[in-house]
Write a protein that holds these residues in place. Structure first.
Motif, PDB file in Angstrom:
ATOM      1  N   VAL A 275       0.842  -1.192   0.000  1.00 19.75           N
ATOM      2  CA  VAL A 275       0.000   0.000   0.000  1.00 19.75           C
ATOM      3  C   VAL A 275       0.880   1.246   0.000  1.00 19.75           C
ATOM      4  O   VAL A 275       0.667   2.198  -0.755  1.00 19.75           O
ATOM      5  CB  VAL A 275      -0.935   0.014   1.232  1.00 19.75           C
ATOM      6  N   ILE A 276       1.869   1.228   0.872  1.00 25.29           N
ATOM      7  CA  ILE A 276       2.744   2.390   1.023  1.00 25.29           C
ATOM      8  C   ILE A 276       3.537   2.659  -0.255  1.00 25.29           C
ATOM      9  O   ILE A 276       3.620   3.788  -0.739  1.00 25.29           O
ATOM     10  CB  ILE A 276       3.702   2.189   2.220  1.00 25.29           C
ATOM     11  N   ILE A 277       4.117   1.619  -0.818  1.00 16.97           N
ATOM     12  CA  ILE A 277       4.932   1.807  -2.020  1.00 16.97           C
ATOM     13  C   ILE A 277       4.077   2.239  -3.206  1.00 16.97           C
ATOM     14  O   ILE A 277       4.376   3.226  -3.882  1.00 16.97           O
ATOM     15  CB  ILE A 277       5.692   0.505  -2.359  1.00 16.97           C
ATOM     16  N   ALA A 278       2.976   1.508  -3.452  1.00 21.23           N
ATOM     17  CA  ALA A 278       2.125   1.827  -4.597  1.00 21.23           C
ATOM     18  C   ALA A 278       1.491   3.200  -4.461  1.00 21.23           C
ATOM     19  O   ALA A 278       1.328   3.927  -5.443  1.00 21.23           O
ATOM     20  CB  ALA A 278       1.037   0.762  -4.763  1.00 21.23           C
ATOM     21  N   GLY A 279       1.143   3.586  -3.227  1.00 20.30           N
ATOM     22  CA  GLY A 279       0.461   4.845  -3.009  1.00 20.30           C
ATOM     23  C   GLY A 279       1.366   6.053  -3.004  1.00 20.30           C
ATOM     24  O   GLY A 279       0.890   7.186  -3.020  1.00 20.30           O
ATOM     25  N   THR A 280       2.654   5.857  -2.986  1.00 22.42           N
ATOM     26  CA  THR A 280       3.579   6.976  -2.924  1.00 22.42           C
ATOM     27  C   THR A 280       4.340   7.189  -4.235  1.00 22.42           C
ATOM     28  O   THR A 280       4.629   8.324  -4.605  1.00 22.42           O
ATOM     29  CB  THR A 280       4.599   6.762  -1.783  1.00 22.42           C
TER      30      THR A 280
END
Length: 443
Positions: A275-280
């Protein structure tokens, strides 16, 4: 040698029709900007300090401000095929003024790049470990830099992967956490943290993406029509603000914290890393991309030297990663409030000049027919700089109304009045060297 670092991507020239993309390709990137982890963080911040319906109203008012700004400046971008800082030369600011805008945009987006990298680093430390937070910030920042070096085409393909992944994972996160709670109770529950007013909430929403709205021409110069700009703006901003923003609000009420890492880890555990990687990634590549364009324009104007966008991108990507490692995230909320009043005047002035005053519109249209940029531009437009300053101060210190709207409207009105009174005049004139280059820049 410079070309081996990355593509120049028409940094100082018009984007030709042959290099334009379908509206969907650009829309995915616009949606990726708004539906990013920062929007999740913003929603959580609102939910921590506001009731659900107050946060809903703040998101609505903020989204309207952003859509109006993005559509109008986006139309200028698609018509002229030029970046924001380049357009500023002939939309009220002149060469020196556009260099100042380029520098301001460059510095601000380096800050955003650092904020996004720091958010990712915090999550990676909590979910993976292995490296200290500052090291993860550097690693993440350098990965995004590598993507941006290849320009718009590489960023489009990144969007095709990261945007769907982020939406799927966020959907899982929301479903997993909210299944443990009564949604009706969450909607009616009081916030867990210090209360935010509607004015503060709306300013946070508008400030959270106002830079993205103002620099919309950097993206829409790759569109094919005005209709494409309107469609992608309405879809991207509206859906992004409500879906991701309100999800953050509900989760903040459920978990009783504004800590995005705690929210993610409490709902999906180790999968939260995705979530963190894809969302940033998707918003951070545009932060870096537009920052590079602004710095290239600044250097070309002030020093008379045409820097390659790829080289500049590499340098500021490293700088932004270092800022992330230094802890720039600590200033997140205040940073948004300042941006919420400093950037709208730029858009207000550009729109007023291009659509109403039209002092330099004829020069842009004449050069456009030849596929070039005007051969010269005024060095300074003193009235514009004064209007910018006054509007920003009004937005910052006048308590009545919404700061972002105040500063934008004041700038727009003052520029129109100054234009009608004949006060919008350039001082000096500078040659635009790239106007002599008929061949497009190699992508």
């Amino acid at each position: 040698m410079a070309s081996s670092v990355g593509v120049d991507d028409y940094a100082l020239t018009r984007v030709p029709a042959s290099a334009r993309y379908s509206w969907w390709s650009v829309a995915v990137q616009r949606f990726g900007q708004v539906s990013a982890l920062s929007q999740f963080l913003l929603g959580a911040t609102l939910g921590f300090g506001m009731s659900f319906w107050s946060a809903f109203l703040a998101l609505t008012l903020g989204a309207v401000i952003l859509e109006v700004v993005a559509i109008f400046v986006g139309v200028i971008g698609v018509r002229e095929g030029l970046s924001t800082s380049m357009l500023a030369r002939w939309t009220g600011f002149g060469r020196a003024g556009s260099a100042l805008i380029g520098l301001v945009i460059g510095i601000s987006l380096i800050g955003w790049f650092g904020i996004q990298s720091a958010v990712s680093a915090q999550g990676l430390v909590a979910l993976v470990g292995g490296l200290p937070e500052w090291a993860w910030a550097l690693v993440f920042g350098l990965i995004v830099t590598a993507i941006v070096l290849r320009g718009f085409h590489s960023m489009a393909w990144t969007a095709y992967v990261t945007v769907p992944a982020f939406l799927i994972l966020v959907g899982w996160s929301i479903t997993s956490e909210l299944a443990r709670h009564d949604v009706g109770e969450l909607v009616s529950s009081a916030p867990a943290g210090p209360q935010l007013t509607l004015l503060q909430g709306t300013t946070l929403v508008a400030g959270g993406f106002i830079v993205g709205a103002v620099i919309t021409p950097d993206m829409t110069r790759f569109n094919r029509s005005v209709g494409d700009v309107v469609k992608q703006t309405l879809v991207g901003i509206t859906v992004g603000e409500y879906v991701i923003g309100l999800a953050g609000v509900l989760l903040a009420h459920a978990v009783r914290t504004a800590d995005i890492t705690a929210i993610v880890t409490s709902s999906v555990g180790w999968v939260g890393i995705l979530v963190i990687i894809a969302g940033t990634v998707k918003i951070n590549d545009w932060n870096l991309y537009s920052s590079g364009l602004g710095v290239v324009n600044f250097a070309g104007t002030v020093f008379g030297k045409r820097l390659h966008r790829g080289v500049v991108t590499g340098v500021i990507g490293v700088l932004g990663s270092v800022l992330a490692a230094a802890g720039i995230l600590d200033a997140f909320t205040e940073f948004l409030i300042v941006l919420g009043v400093a950037f709208p005047p730029i858009a207000g002035i550009m729109v007023a000049e291009y659509f109403i005053v039209r002092r330099w519109r004829g020069e842009l249209e004449a050069a456009k027919a030849a596929g070039a940029v005007p051969a010269s531009a005024p060095n300074w437009v003193p009235a514009t700089l004064l209007i910018w300053l006054v509007a920003a101060l009004v937005g910052r210190y006048v308590e009545a109304g919404l700061p972002s709207i105040n500063s934008l409207v004041v700038a727009f009105v003052l520029y129109v009045v100054a234009g009608k009174l004949g006060l919008v005049r350039g001082v000096g004139s500078g040659r635009t060297e790239q106007a002599q280059q008929s061949a497009p820049v190699t992508r």
